[in-house]
Design a protein around this motif. Sequence first.
Motif, short mmCIF file in Angstrom:
data_model
loop_
_atom_site.label_atom_id
_atom_site.label_comp_id
_atom_site.label_asym_id
_atom_site.label_seq_id
_atom_site.Cartn_x
_atom_site.Cartn_y
_atom_site.Cartn_z
N GLN A 142 0.84 -1.19 0.00
CA GLN A 142 0.00 0.00 0.00
C GLN A 142 0.88 1.25 0.00
O GLN A 142 2.02 1.23 0.42
CB GLN A 142 -0.90 0.00 1.24
CG GLN A 142 -2.07 -0.97 1.17
CD GLN A 142 -3.18 -0.44 0.27
OE1 GLN A 142 -3.53 0.73 0.33
NE2 GLN A 142 -3.74 -1.31 -0.57
N ARG A 143 0.30 2.36 -0.50
CA ARG A 143 0.97 3.65 -0.55
C ARG A 143 2.24 3.59 -1.40
O ARG A 143 3.30 4.04 -0.99
CB ARG A 143 1.31 4.17 0.85
CG ARG A 143 0.12 4.30 1.78
CD ARG A 143 0.49 4.98 3.08
NE ARG A 143 1.56 4.29 3.77
CZ ARG A 143 1.39 3.27 4.56
NH1 ARG A 143 0.18 2.81 4.80
NH2 ARG A 143 2.42 2.70 5.16
N TYR A 184 -2.71 9.76 0.32
CA TYR A 184 -2.05 8.47 0.12
C TYR A 184 -2.19 7.57 1.34
O TYR A 184 -1.96 6.37 1.26
CB TYR A 184 -0.55 8.65 -0.14
CG TYR A 184 -0.18 9.42 -1.37
CD1 TYR A 184 -1.08 9.66 -2.40
CD2 TYR A 184 1.11 9.91 -1.54
CE1 TYR A 184 -0.72 10.36 -3.54
CE2 TYR A 184 1.50 10.62 -2.67
CZ TYR A 184 0.57 10.84 -3.66
OH TYR A 184 0.95 11.54 -4.78
N GLY A 185 -2.53 8.16 2.48
CA GLY A 185 -2.50 7.43 3.73
C GLY A 185 -1.21 7.65 4.50
O GLY A 185 -0.93 6.96 5.48
N GLY A 235 -2.97 2.28 -3.56
CA GLY A 235 -3.28 2.86 -2.26
C GLY A 235 -4.76 3.05 -2.09
O GLY A 235 -5.58 2.57 -2.89
N PRO A 236 -5.14 3.80 -1.07
CA PRO A 236 -6.55 3.92 -0.71
C PRO A 236 -7.36 4.84 -1.63
O PRO A 236 -8.57 4.89 -1.52
CB PRO A 236 -6.49 4.50 0.70
CG PRO A 236 -5.20 5.25 0.75
CD PRO A 236 -4.25 4.46 -0.10
N SER A 237 -6.70 5.59 -2.49
CA SER A 237 -7.43 6.54 -3.33
C SER A 237 -6.82 6.56 -4.72
O SER A 237 -5.68 6.12 -4.92
CB SER A 237 -7.38 7.95 -2.73
OG SER A 237 -6.03 8.40 -2.63
#
Length: 1223
Positions: A1120-1121, A1198-1199, A1166-1168
């Motif tokens: 992630q990220r 991005y978190g 990532g989350p978005s």
Amino acid sequence: MQTSDGVCLSPVFLPPSHGSNQRPSGYVPGRVVPLRSPPPPKIKPCNEGSSTVTFASDERNRERAAEIKRRKNSFICIAVSLFAFFIVLILSLTLSTRSIDENCPDQNPVLRTWNLGQHLEKTVIIGKGEHFLLSSSATVHSIVIKKGGSLVFDDDTEGTKNITLRTHYILIEDGGALHIGAAKCRYRSIATIVLIGKSDDDKTVPGFGRKFIGVRAGGTLEMHGLEKRSWTLLSKTIPSTGLVSGSYSFEKNFSRGINLRVIDQDTAEVLVVERFDTHESRNDSKKLHECLRSLPPGRIVALAVGDSAVKSLLEETKSTIEELLQSKYVRDLKYRQAWALVGVIGGDNTSYSEDAREHENHDTGGQAFAQKEFITLDGVKFSVSAYSEWKEGFPISGFQVKAANGLILQLTDNITNWNPGDRIVVASTDYSMYQTEEFPLLPCPECNRNQVKIQEIVNSTGFLSLMLYCNCRLAAVIPLLLHIFSSVCVCVCVCLFICLYTLHPSFFVLLVGTFLCFRTGKFENSTFFFQWEFSIMCTSVLYSRYVIISKNKCDTGIWYLFHNMSTGDTHGLVPETKAELTPLGIFYNNRVHSNFKAGLFIDKGVKTTNASALDPREYLCLDNNARFRPHQDADPKKPRVAAVIDGLISFKNNDLGAWVRGGDIVIQNSGDGSFPKDIGSSQEVSDSLFVGESKNYGTNGGLNKYWGVGGVDSINRTLPRNKTFPSTFKNFMQTPDRFTSAVGFFLKNPWQLTPKNNISAVFPKVFFGKAGPWFEENELDGDKNSLFHDLDGSVTGYEGVFVGRMDNDLIRHPDCINDTTWNAVICSGRYSQIFVQTWGSQNLSMSIARDEYPSSPMTLRGINSQRAPFQQYQPIVMLGKSYTIHWNGSAPKTTVLYLINFDKDDWIQVALCYPPDSTFQVMSDVYERQSMLVTNVEDYGALNSLEELQKKQKDRKYFFDNSTGLLFLFLQARRSRDGHSYCSAQGCERVKISATMKSSEVSSCFTKAYPKYAKVPKAIVPMPKKTSKSCSKCGASKLFVSSDPQDVYLQAQIKSLSKNDIEHGDNEAFIAVNGEKFPFRPTGFYMVIVDACSGKVTSKTSFSQLDSKMEQHLKTGIPQRSVVLLGGQNQLKGLADLSPFLYSLGTAKVAELKNKESLAFFGFHGPSRVHWARLYTGTNGTVLGLLEKYIPLQLEEYGCSVPKSSKRKDLELLKQALLETRL
């Protein structure tokens, strides 16, 4: 009616004694009759023989019940009364509290509502004890607020109290106040102040004029609209039409048959434009069938009939259209029937739009119109339309491809306080700001906090760094004149200014907002901190104009202009030349672009005398009478204070990124004369980037004057000043028309260049110009005397050498090295200048030759016009050598030779040509330019031979050889220089020659001087050895310069190669992160993963093909990220199946990768979803080349955990400025 039949009780109701509805005698129709108690009913005894005791008992029971009921009613009444009392009390307290809210001036209880109405001739004076609330629009002649009086604009929570005040002027003084909102109670409605009247109306108000809002001592003016971000930048490029490929529109009469357009579903590019005459040609019908069968699944197809299409339309073609595009009408098309279809190859019954209209009497009664919406890989919605019709006897067909339902702009800032209906301005970054456009914001439920939606852009060049402005709710049409600030600035909607600013010295002024110079379309925006005259600090982006020139011809972004003396209201209050001597102040993080002349201009003054017959130029027009020379406390005897230009971003200016004259001036962290007034001033450029060419190709519109092929990619683009100008430089690559360099020189330059120009840590590219397009003859004095000192050898490879123009034999020796590519000569040696100043002979050309190279003299025209009182020639010379000077006419009677940049004991020998019968008076002195004092005057004595003169070199002697007409003398410095001073610490050493000539013959002595005084060339300073070390510190320390230096970016580069690229000799494929290269394997995919929070490379992986291993890595192997960089080389097996994985990493849709030969992908896991994700593909020999992005890091979306806020330099500078001014 109720009656009683048993128990002896009085009935509740009794019937009237008569059956009639008789009214009282006093009744009058329509009047209310007073309420009276009814008469007691006549009780008829019941059971008269009953016991008396029973009756008494019943009576007591009734009384007791009545008492209980009365008490109960009393308690209820008291409770209701108390409840009502408390409600009234609460409301009273609430209203009372609101009315005395000190934060909202319109809620002050002492205000009296004021409805002025329309009284154009009325002069309103608001004085002591008068406090008015303006609750409606009004027109008056003028308003004066004084002696504690106040005027407040009314407002409400809904923002509906829109008030317009029309007046000639408003004057606030002596305790008076005008309030429109407050800092803690923002004005929600729209307040407009319109200044009316003509320039010759009424008398002027001293110090203000006729139309103004003026504040004198003791006055208060406060205007506070709703807080909205007034500007921002695009964080993602938008093309002018919203589509990278551009919009498409076509319409034609009599285009018989079926017209076809094929559109790329991923880019909206029109790929195929064809017409098939299926009315007359069965062969065309077959071609249409074959064309449709050849298209890959997913391709968008638009069809439209022109005239008629059915006579030769084959059944197999109809079947193909039905099968591939789901058509329902093509099978039954009739003669001249209008038909249009938009569909997708291989799509289902929801993927098409189709329409048909019957033809009757040469008319179809409207269009057969088909339209469908799609989306590009970048997430831009677009529509494809086709239409067909007969109208007034003419068959019409057409197509359109355009962005659909507006454009979503990706912005750098959170703009959640911008609302639908707010109007923004999109300003072009092309050479012409006239492409600026205004748009209302559209509703956009799908937008995030950094996005807004507008209609399609028509003219603007929509590239990175576009400016967007949201208008303030508080509007005013006013020139703002405060007691400490004089302006001719008109405020349009509070944040938009048409501006020319003049600042009085000794004041500190803060301006916040967005500024517009309407005449030239320049939009200017920032917070300014002015200290003294024209000292400026900008804490954000600045597009500003500080210029006073006739006819309001604005052509510079930021112009520092220096009055020789104060003008206007401050005339006589400030010492002369103080503006030139005052330090600049703070200049930080400014952006200037799209100006006609220059982005930044530090030079010139203004004429401070009225027009006259002798000098008809207007008062305050531009004048070349000032040079910036900052010193501590504006005292030339105190140390210099360098002006630091920190963080200037300058681009797309027609002429110059920056013109800076005077000093000391230091330019750092940035992207993009005769005698200096201040002896010892210097200029320095360090840690800066210069970009001459970009992919901002511009638009052939607005007031762009030049459009043509330019740049290394040889495509049409806007050009700065001429169609022959081959544009700029990219990676320092040259074009067929122009060599390109990291170091260049001012073109067509009549002025000298000092030999003390030093360069270090610069990549090795130089060009000295050549005759031809744009350079013209390249023969002005400054062109010929171009020279710089390569301090560390980073430019030439030879440490400490000088580099000049190759044809300049005044500076060379036999060991010098010629570089024909640069048109340069590289020499060792020591160099200085002489200024040859002549009086009374302004139209002469001077030729100077070195005795070692007499056949190659340099001819100079002089730096001044023929109207000037003197002429001046400024050649660069090699020290320790001898020279002769000649003229193209009669020698000047008075000649002054200045020793410029001579260190103590430096010397040259000069011989000036005169008629043989001339006599001379020669003297030397020291001239202190600041005080204009002349000291150390000494006369020269005559000697009889050159040999005797050479033995007495340090003496004040001369020798005149009348056989050749040459007057010989030595120019030798006897005093030391300090720092960058071009003269000695005591002043400029000079020699003055006064000649008495009986002859007026041409004073050119070449034929007599040579070969008599010719010498053999030799080097005084030997050439150094070429260094083998690479320049590890060359170039700027930063990869980019940003308007937000506190933000962190990742430089990501991808260079992918197709099989065709390799066959053509390109064999370097790589992914690079912040300059570190990761090369590819021979064949397959290559992937680099970077942590989006830290910027560190976390993995680098290669795959020969898209197999289960690569699929698993794409599904689970990317943290992630993460920033995902993907490229490929040679044949990419399985590329067509990669689309779903790229969609999960950032593409707006599943891409069509069938038949693609190469790709490069910038994505994010990532989350978005991120706006910078981008897929590039190549086919049919397309060369992707080197692709580069600067990707923002450490973003909250991005978190990433938000890093501790570091100190922002702009805010620290603001604190420093406020502290220094004791605010």
